[in-house]
Write a protein that holds these residues in place. Structure first.
Motif, PDB file in Angstrom:
ATOM      1  N   UNK A 165     -45.129  -9.899  20.546  1.00  0.00           N
ATOM      2  CA  UNK A 165     -46.154  -9.175  19.797  1.00  0.00           C
ATOM      3  C   UNK A 165     -45.635  -8.569  18.505  1.00  0.00           C
ATOM      4  N   UNK A 166     -44.524  -7.838  18.604  1.00  0.00           N
ATOM      5  CA  UNK A 166     -44.028  -7.133  17.424  1.00  0.00           C
ATOM      6  C   UNK A 166     -43.304  -8.068  16.465  1.00  0.00           C
ATOM      7  N   UNK A 167     -42.378  -8.863  16.963  1.00  0.00           N
ATOM      8  CA  UNK A 167     -41.611  -9.759  16.099  1.00  0.00           C
ATOM      9  C   UNK A 167     -42.338 -11.079  15.846  1.00  0.00           C
ATOM     10  N   UNK A 168     -43.336 -11.374  16.668  1.00  0.00           N
ATOM     11  CA  UNK A 168     -44.091 -12.643  16.573  1.00  0.00           C
ATOM     12  C   UNK A 168     -43.137 -13.841  16.539  1.00  0.00           C
ATOM     13  N   UNK A 169     -42.165 -13.793  17.421  1.00  0.00           N
ATOM     14  CA  UNK A 169     -41.147 -14.842  17.481  1.00  0.00           C
ATOM     15  C   UNK A 169     -41.770 -16.157  17.944  1.00  0.00           C
ATOM     16  N   UNK A 170     -41.360 -17.238  17.326  1.00  0.00           N
ATOM     17  CA  UNK A 170     -41.845 -18.568  17.676  1.00  0.00           C
ATOM     18  C   UNK A 170     -40.691 -19.436  18.150  1.00  0.00           C
ATOM     19  N   UNK A 171     -41.038 -20.498  18.884  1.00  0.00           N
ATOM     20  CA  UNK A 171     -40.017 -21.426  19.360  1.00  0.00           C
ATOM     21  C   UNK A 171     -39.256 -22.006  18.178  1.00  0.00           C
ATOM     22  N   UNK A 172     -37.931 -22.090  18.318  1.00  0.00           N
ATOM     23  CA  UNK A 172     -37.078 -22.643  17.272  1.00  0.00           C
ATOM     24  C   UNK A 172     -36.507 -21.589  16.336  1.00  0.00           C
ATOM     25  N   UNK A 173     -37.023 -20.355  16.389  1.00  0.00           N
ATOM     26  CA  UNK A 173     -36.499 -19.292  15.538  1.00  0.00           C
ATOM     27  C   UNK A 173     -35.236 -18.692  16.162  1.00  0.00           C
ATOM     28  N   UNK A 174     -34.464 -18.024  15.338  1.00  0.00           N
ATOM     29  CA  UNK A 174     -33.256 -17.353  15.791  1.00  0.00           C
ATOM     30  C   UNK A 174     -33.502 -15.850  15.771  1.00  0.00           C
ATOM     31  N   UNK A 183     -30.982  -2.681  29.869  1.00  0.00           N
ATOM     32  CA  UNK A 183     -31.924  -3.579  30.539  1.00  0.00           C
ATOM     33  C   UNK A 183     -32.828  -4.330  29.588  1.00  0.00           C
ATOM     34  N   UNK A 184     -33.412  -3.641  28.607  1.00  0.00           N
ATOM     35  CA  UNK A 184     -34.338  -4.298  27.667  1.00  0.00           C
ATOM     36  C   UNK A 184     -33.583  -5.287  26.784  1.00  0.00           C
ATOM     37  N   UNK A 185     -32.396  -4.914  26.312  1.00  0.00           N
ATOM     38  CA  UNK A 185     -31.600  -5.811  25.470  1.00  0.00           C
ATOM     39  C   UNK A 185     -31.165  -7.060  26.224  1.00  0.00           C
ATOM     40  N   UNK A 186     -30.729  -6.880  27.466  1.00  0.00           N
ATOM     41  CA  UNK A 186     -30.340  -8.042  28.273  1.00  0.00           C
ATOM     42  C   UNK A 186     -31.534  -8.946  28.532  1.00  0.00           C
ATOM     43  N   UNK A 187     -32.690  -8.339  28.827  1.00  0.00           N
ATOM     44  CA  UNK A 187     -33.906  -9.131  29.061  1.00  0.00           C
ATOM     45  C   UNK A 187     -34.299  -9.871  27.795  1.00  0.00           C
ATOM     46  N   UNK A 188     -34.209  -9.205  26.644  1.00  0.00           N
ATOM     47  CA  UNK A 188     -34.555  -9.854  25.370  1.00  0.00           C
ATOM     48  C   UNK A 188     -33.641 -11.052  25.124  1.00  0.00           C
ATOM     49  N   UNK A 189     -32.360 -10.915  25.444  1.00  0.00           N
ATOM     50  CA  UNK A 189     -31.439 -12.037  25.282  1.00  0.00           C
ATOM     51  C   UNK A 189     -31.827 -13.214  26.153  1.00  0.00           C
ATOM     52  N   UNK A 190     -32.280 -12.954  27.363  1.00  0.00           N
ATOM     53  CA  UNK A 190     -32.708 -14.042  28.261  1.00  0.00           C
ATOM     54  C   UNK A 190     -34.010 -14.671  27.789  1.00  0.00           C
ATOM     55  N   UNK A 191     -34.957 -13.844  27.333  1.00  0.00           N
ATOM     56  CA  UNK A 191     -36.261 -14.369  26.913  1.00  0.00           C
ATOM     57  C   UNK A 191     -36.207 -15.083  25.592  1.00  0.00           C
ATOM     58  N   UNK A 192     -35.300 -14.652  24.715  1.00  0.00           N
ATOM     59  CA  UNK A 192     -35.195 -15.286  23.383  1.00  0.00           C
ATOM     60  C   UNK A 192     -34.629 -16.672  23.555  1.00  0.00           C
TER      61      UNK A 192
END
Length: 192
Positions: A165-174, A183-192
């Motif tokens: 939602x906030x970063x509007x990250x799309x597939x293929x982006x870094x 916890x949130x940072x580790x989860x973000x690393x897994x989801x990214x």
């Protein structure tokens, strides 16, 4: 991955379901870790009372509860939504459904669930909006699995919201995650 998707869905739903519990006449007495004074150690009480679940609510017997930075801030009086003592912290838990209020059809007594009670998870029982409860795909078979289930919703839900939602990250982006130790940072690393 399925558990992460469920946790993200529960977190998004809980954010939308911030309505206060309906007034009810029955009460439940339970054991809880209670913040009686901001900045002081919590007090374990055996006489904490909860209202029975009303329409659209679920009574969960807590098997495990998450501990996040938000709860630390709440108990010190530093969180963005300041709570006045006495209150029971805890924004996420896993457990077993004990009872459901009218209109709740997606879970039933005996189901293993994750829940986002928005406070109250550090008690043996908590009453949660039905919209903030999701059944687990299979019941946990050990204490470790109950703890894992309890720690998913806030971290993965927050990371999912930040990335999608906030970063509007799309597939293929870094993406660069500068705080991947919690916890949130580790989860973000897994989801990214």
């Amino acid at each position: 991955m399925l558990a992460m998707r469920i946790a993200s869905r529960v977190a998004r739903t809980a954010i939308r379901a911030r309505t206060p519990p309906a007034l009810r006449s029955r009460t439940i007495t339970t054991t809880a870790a209670v913040c009686t004074e901001l900045g002081a150690p919590l007090t374990v009480r055996d006489d904490w009372t909860l209202a029975a679940p009303g329409p659209g609510e679920v009574l969960v017997e807590t098997r495990a509860a998450g501990l996040n930075f938000a709860e630390v801030l709440q108990t010190k009086g530093l969180y963005q939504e300041r709570l006045e003592p006495p209150f029971v912290p805890g924004n996420e838990c896993s457990g077993t459904v004990e009872a459901v209020g009218a209109g709740v059809a997606h879970v039933k007594a005996g189901d293993a669930v994750i829940a986002l009670p928005r406070g109250g998870a550090w008690a043996r029982h908590c009453v949660v909006s039905g919209a903030a409860v999701a059944p687990l795909p299979k019941p946990p078979s050990s204490d470790a699995e109950w703890r894992q289930a309890a720690s998913l919703a806030v971290a993965y839900g927050t990371a999912d919201m930040a990335l999608r939602r906030r970063a509007r990250m799309s597939e293929g982006e870094t993406v660069l995650i500068t705080a991947a130790a919690g916890g949130v940072g580790l989860a973000a690393g897994e989801l990214a």
